[in-house]
Design an enzyme around this catalytic site. Sequence first.
Site, mmCIF file in Angstrom:
data_model
loop_
_atom_site.group_PDB
_atom_site.id
_atom_site.type_symbol
_atom_site.label_atom_id
_atom_site.label_comp_id
_atom_site.label_asym_id
_atom_site.label_seq_id
_atom_site.Cartn_x
_atom_site.Cartn_y
_atom_site.Cartn_z
ATOM 1 N N ASN A 167 0.833 -1.207 0.000
ATOM 2 C CA ASN A 167 0.000 0.000 0.000
ATOM 3 C C ASN A 167 0.864 1.252 0.000
ATOM 4 O OD1 ASN A 167 -2.331 -1.538 0.116
ATOM 5 N ND2 ASN A 167 -2.651 -1.212 2.308
ATOM 6 N N TYR A 219 -4.782 -16.955 6.243
ATOM 7 C CA TYR A 219 -4.159 -18.221 5.857
ATOM 8 C C TYR A 219 -2.760 -17.876 5.325
ATOM 9 C CZ TYR A 219 -8.920 -19.923 6.288
ATOM 10 O OH TYR A 219 -10.169 -20.240 6.770
ATOM 11 N N ASN A 251 2.364 -1.042 13.290
ATOM 12 C CA ASN A 251 1.240 -1.699 12.608
ATOM 13 C C ASN A 251 0.886 -3.023 13.287
ATOM 14 O OD1 ASN A 251 -0.700 -1.925 10.574
ATOM 15 N ND2 ASN A 251 0.738 -1.301 8.984
ATOM 16 N N ALA A 275 -5.510 3.845 6.104
ATOM 17 C CA ALA A 275 -5.207 5.235 6.459
ATOM 18 C C ALA A 275 -3.772 5.376 6.960
ATOM 19 C CB ALA A 275 -6.190 5.721 7.527
ATOM 20 N N ASP A 315 -1.189 3.524 6.272
ATOM 21 C CA ASP A 315 -0.234 3.340 5.179
ATOM 22 C C ASP A 315 -0.138 4.607 4.332
ATOM 23 O OD1 ASP A 315 -0.033 0.700 6.078
ATOM 24 O OD2 ASP A 315 -1.639 0.030 4.741
ATOM 25 N N ASP A 364 -8.201 -0.157 0.331
ATOM 26 C CA ASP A 364 -6.912 0.313 0.850
ATOM 27 C C ASP A 364 -6.272 1.376 -0.030
ATOM 28 O OD1 ASP A 364 -7.508 -1.787 2.497
ATOM 29 O OD2 ASP A 364 -5.567 -2.761 2.338
#
Length: 319
Positions: free
Chosen positions: A37, A104, A165, A256, A258, A294
């Site tokens: 991103n 996953y 993060n 946001a 990123d 995103d």
Amino acid sequence: MEVITLGETMAVFTASQRGKMRYASSYKRSFAGAESNVAIALSNLKVQVSWISQLGDDELGHAIYAFMKGHSVDISNVKFTTKAPTGLMLKENRNVEMTNVYYYRQNSAFAQIHKTQIDESLFIQAKILHITGITPLLSESAYETCMECVRLAKKHQMRIFFDPNIRMKLLSSDDQIAKLKELVMHCDYFMPNVHEAQFLFNITSTDPKVILDKLASEIKAFIILKDGTRGTYFFSPEESGFVEAFEVEEVDAIGAGDAFAAGMIYSTLHNDSLRDSVLKGNAMGAMAVMAEGDIENLPTIDELDRFLKRITGNDTVFR
């Protein structure tokens, strides 16, 4: 390259209808990765950015590869492996207020990345390394690869931006918390939100100013403390203060942080003051949340310039 970032991007399948996923019959496919991103946001701002990653040699991996290439991100340091699949994430929208996410990614292609895959020549002319706290927790080899990038960045006098993060599903031991704190001590710009700072440094106070003072007393990095829709605090030896958030209609808050990181990095590359960098980070974050997804509303330079002029009334061109 001006900026290097390292991380996993997963294929995301979101159920088209609300309710339990077991009843879903169709899905929307997209891609998710904090570092990718940031790379796309920077590419939109005409920054030369390289994304280091590893994907499965499968259809989803090749789709992500083409997606990043299509956004003009350098993918010359993205590898494919036949030994593990591309990471996958499923999203279940139970109702308006409840979304469940299922990962996953254990033993995914990226989790198999190795530090020997890092090409030092990429770091010789680059200026900034962007990393998040997601990458070092995906596997021991991912952690070692992250630290190799940090070592090379320091060797070639690059500035290191670290966004913790934090994903609580990835944190299962004190050792993992220690890894994140180790990265804090290596970075030049530390960009947590209030809750992440409290968690990492065991701070009980909820007062952002108290938290900022505590961080400033323990680490050497420039500190960027995000306080949600209220705004952002910042501290360096030369300047400190607070920049209010922009009031916009929020559609989707994912991404946001990123976008904020990309605004900070872009401004730093152009030698803006820390206050101006935070201002532009806030603006990028505000624009990102105004649309679903995103990256769907990540701006170009001209779009960001128009947003800033309209919101602030300032005629200063963004660049």
